[in-house]
Design a protein around this motif. Sequence first.
Motif, short mmCIF file in Angstrom:
data_model
loop_
_atom_site.label_atom_id
_atom_site.label_comp_id
_atom_site.label_asym_id
_atom_site.label_seq_id
_atom_site.Cartn_x
_atom_site.Cartn_y
_atom_site.Cartn_z
N ILE A 227 -52.70 5.94 9.31
CA ILE A 227 -52.80 4.59 9.90
C ILE A 227 -54.13 4.43 10.63
CG2 ILE A 227 -51.81 3.03 11.63
CD1 ILE A 227 -49.06 4.17 10.95
N ILE A 228 -54.51 5.46 11.37
CA ILE A 228 -55.79 5.41 12.10
C ILE A 228 -56.96 5.39 11.12
CG2 ILE A 228 -57.26 6.58 13.77
CD1 ILE A 228 -54.74 7.77 15.02
N ASP A 229 -56.86 6.19 10.05
CA ASP A 229 -57.93 6.20 9.03
C ASP A 229 -58.09 4.83 8.39
OD1 ASP A 229 -58.60 8.82 9.47
OD2 ASP A 229 -57.29 9.61 7.90
N ASN A 230 -56.97 4.19 8.08
CA ASN A 230 -57.03 2.86 7.46
C ASN A 230 -57.62 1.83 8.43
OD1 ASN A 230 -55.86 3.82 5.10
ND2 ASN A 230 -53.77 3.38 5.78
N MET A 231 -57.29 1.96 9.71
CA MET A 231 -57.85 1.04 10.71
C MET A 231 -59.35 1.22 10.80
SD MET A 231 -56.73 0.49 14.71
CE MET A 231 -57.44 2.02 15.30
N LEU A 232 -59.82 2.48 10.79
CA LEU A 232 -61.25 2.75 10.85
C LEU A 232 -61.96 2.23 9.60
CD1 LEU A 232 -63.79 4.02 12.01
CD2 LEU A 232 -63.05 6.23 11.10
N ALA A 233 -61.35 2.44 8.44
CA ALA A 233 -61.95 1.95 7.20
C ALA A 233 -62.08 0.43 7.21
CB ALA A 233 -61.12 2.41 6.00
N GLN A 234 -61.08 -0.24 7.74
CA GLN A 234 -61.13 -1.71 7.83
C GLN A 234 -62.22 -2.15 8.79
OE1 GLN A 234 -59.34 -3.97 5.98
NE2 GLN A 234 -60.72 -5.45 6.94
N MET A 235 -62.39 -1.45 9.90
CA MET A 235 -63.46 -1.78 10.85
C MET A 235 -64.83 -1.66 10.20
SD MET A 235 -62.17 0.12 14.33
CE MET A 235 -60.72 -0.43 15.24
N LEU A 236 -65.02 -0.60 9.43
CA LEU A 236 -66.32 -0.39 8.79
C LEU A 236 -66.54 -1.40 7.66
CD1 LEU A 236 -66.40 3.52 8.66
CD2 LEU A 236 -67.50 1.99 10.31
N ARG A 237 -65.48 -1.82 6.98
CA ARG A 237 -65.62 -2.86 5.94
C ARG A 237 -65.97 -4.20 6.55
NH1 ARG A 237 -61.12 -0.27 3.44
NH2 ARG A 237 -59.70 -1.77 4.45
N ASP A 238 -65.44 -4.49 7.73
CA ASP A 238 -65.71 -5.78 8.38
C ASP A 238 -67.17 -5.91 8.78
OD1 ASP A 238 -63.09 -6.51 8.07
OD2 ASP A 238 -62.48 -5.89 10.09
N ASP A 239 -67.84 -4.79 9.01
CA ASP A 239 -69.25 -4.81 9.41
C ASP A 239 -70.02 -3.79 8.57
OD1 ASP A 239 -71.68 -5.12 10.61
OD2 ASP A 239 -71.09 -4.41 12.59
N PRO A 240 -70.42 -4.17 7.35
CA PRO A 240 -71.11 -3.22 6.47
C PRO A 240 -72.46 -2.75 7.03
CG PRO A 240 -70.35 -5.17 5.25
CD PRO A 240 -70.21 -5.47 6.70
N LEU A 241 -73.06 -3.53 7.93
CA LEU A 241 -74.36 -3.16 8.48
C LEU A 241 -74.27 -2.05 9.52
CD1 LEU A 241 -75.97 -6.70 8.86
CD2 LEU A 241 -76.25 -5.07 6.98
N PHE A 242 -73.07 -1.83 10.07
CA PHE A 242 -72.92 -0.81 11.10
C PHE A 242 -72.89 0.58 10.46
CE2 PHE A 242 -70.26 2.07 13.59
CZ PHE A 242 -70.93 2.04 14.81
N LYS A 243 -73.73 1.47 10.95
CA LYS A 243 -73.80 2.83 10.46
C LYS A 243 -73.57 3.79 11.62
CE LYS A 243 -74.91 1.30 6.39
NZ LYS A 243 -73.89 1.31 5.31
N PRO A 244 -72.44 4.51 11.62
CA PRO A 244 -72.19 5.47 12.72
C PRO A 244 -73.25 6.55 12.77
CG PRO A 244 -70.20 5.09 11.40
CD PRO A 244 -71.35 4.46 10.65
N SER A 245 -73.70 6.86 13.98
CA SER A 245 -74.71 7.90 14.13
C SER A 245 -74.64 8.46 15.54
CB SER A 245 -76.12 7.34 13.87
OG SER A 245 -76.43 6.32 14.80
#
Length: 473
Positions: A227-245
């Motif tokens: 569930i947490i993985d899916n939530m994180l994946a959705q967050m990253l899909r909502d903002d494709p420009l965001f790159k974790p670093s």
Amino acid sequence: MWAFNLVSLPLTVGMVVATLRYFASPAVPLYVLATVGYAWLCSLSFIILVPADISTTITGYQEGDVGFFWSWTYWSTFFLSWAIVPTLQGYEDAGDFTVKERLKTSIHKNLVYYKIMGSIGLVGIILIIIMRHDWAGGIMGFAMACSNTFGLVTGAFLLGFGLSEIPKNIWKTADWTRRQKFLYHRIANMAANFDNAHQEYCHAIAVVQATSKQMSKRDPLRPFMDIIDNMLAQMLRDDPLFKPSGGKLGEDDMDYDTDENTMAALRRQLRRANEEYYRCKSKYTSYVMEALELEDTIKNYEQRDANEWKYISGFRENRSCTLGSFFDFIEFIWRCILRKQLMKVLAVILGCISAAILLAEATLLPSDVDLSLFSVLTNVVGKQEVLVQVIAFIPLMYMCICTYYSLFRIGMMVVYSLTPRQTSSVSLLMICSMIARYAPPISYNFLNLIHLGGNSKTTFETVLISLPFTVLF
């Protein structure tokens, strides 16, 4: 009365809808929007009911509808601010994975708060019993005194701050040089906050990813991790420009996979880091854009003769249509001349209203001299129903704006945030709860500024006295 309601009611509904659309984050659920919208509508309906109540009291034509709506809005704000909204707020803030567990967590947190408040109230009741033999009426008086004291005293401080700050800030905003310095200072502060929020968000993402990698598919906690993985994946899909670093793990960051409670804490941490990051991003972007637009305006004003008094924007292409030159001239007049002067005029008008309200507050104490301008105007217009309602509506609306402005300013420093299009569910619910709690005290305070003469009492005062426990304030 109906002519006034035909204008004020759509205006109030429009204000609620526009405010929600402007501040609410896209992730806010529909049921939260509906709850907040209804709470705000009930709270702001007081600014419609008070003028109508004053008008019917003066004319002597008491309508049953006014009493019904007073009771409806009063008890709506009561249950919303003390039961429904706090429960929903705890539910939205919880990181648990099922509806039942989130409700359980919310109720537990609220019960702790109510136990503390109840303990304080119990001490007061015990003191009344010890000090008085006839204590039955004392308990009722104690409950009403506590409620009135909380709402009226704290509301007076909030109102006083807003009455001073709003005209002053509008006047300062009209000064381009002062506003530029303020924006540069805010941009520097928000840049640091934005960087910290970015680091916290990247850190939360790194923790989630590392915890997911070390957890086997047969682990009993794997469904929660998915569930947490899916939530994180959705967050990253909502903002494709965001790159974790740059997310660095500490020694205690890998202890989230021990039980369901720690997994819930991990989910909550990720969600709050996401909300804080986009809140800081929104505020930083808004300050930067305002600073750039202000620089553009100053540049156009300084080069007005060279540009033939036409506004040349650095953010868009020049208008090429037939009336483009005319529109550029109109935009220059508005941005470079009129808006600045109108803001100063507005600041002076609001300053005068603030002074009138502060002077009127002096009439709350027994006095033979009526210093309330609103009371004088109300008595002058007499039985002209529409004028009475307008005279009451304008200052009451301003008092609400000043009080809620102070609430937002104070709360944004410690408890919640109000950010354009990035306000979370928890912050919206916290704000609507505070607004609901202060709506009746503001109305009661304003009614005391209007001296109706004789033993006349408005329907609100009658309903207030008849309530078994006036604990909303």
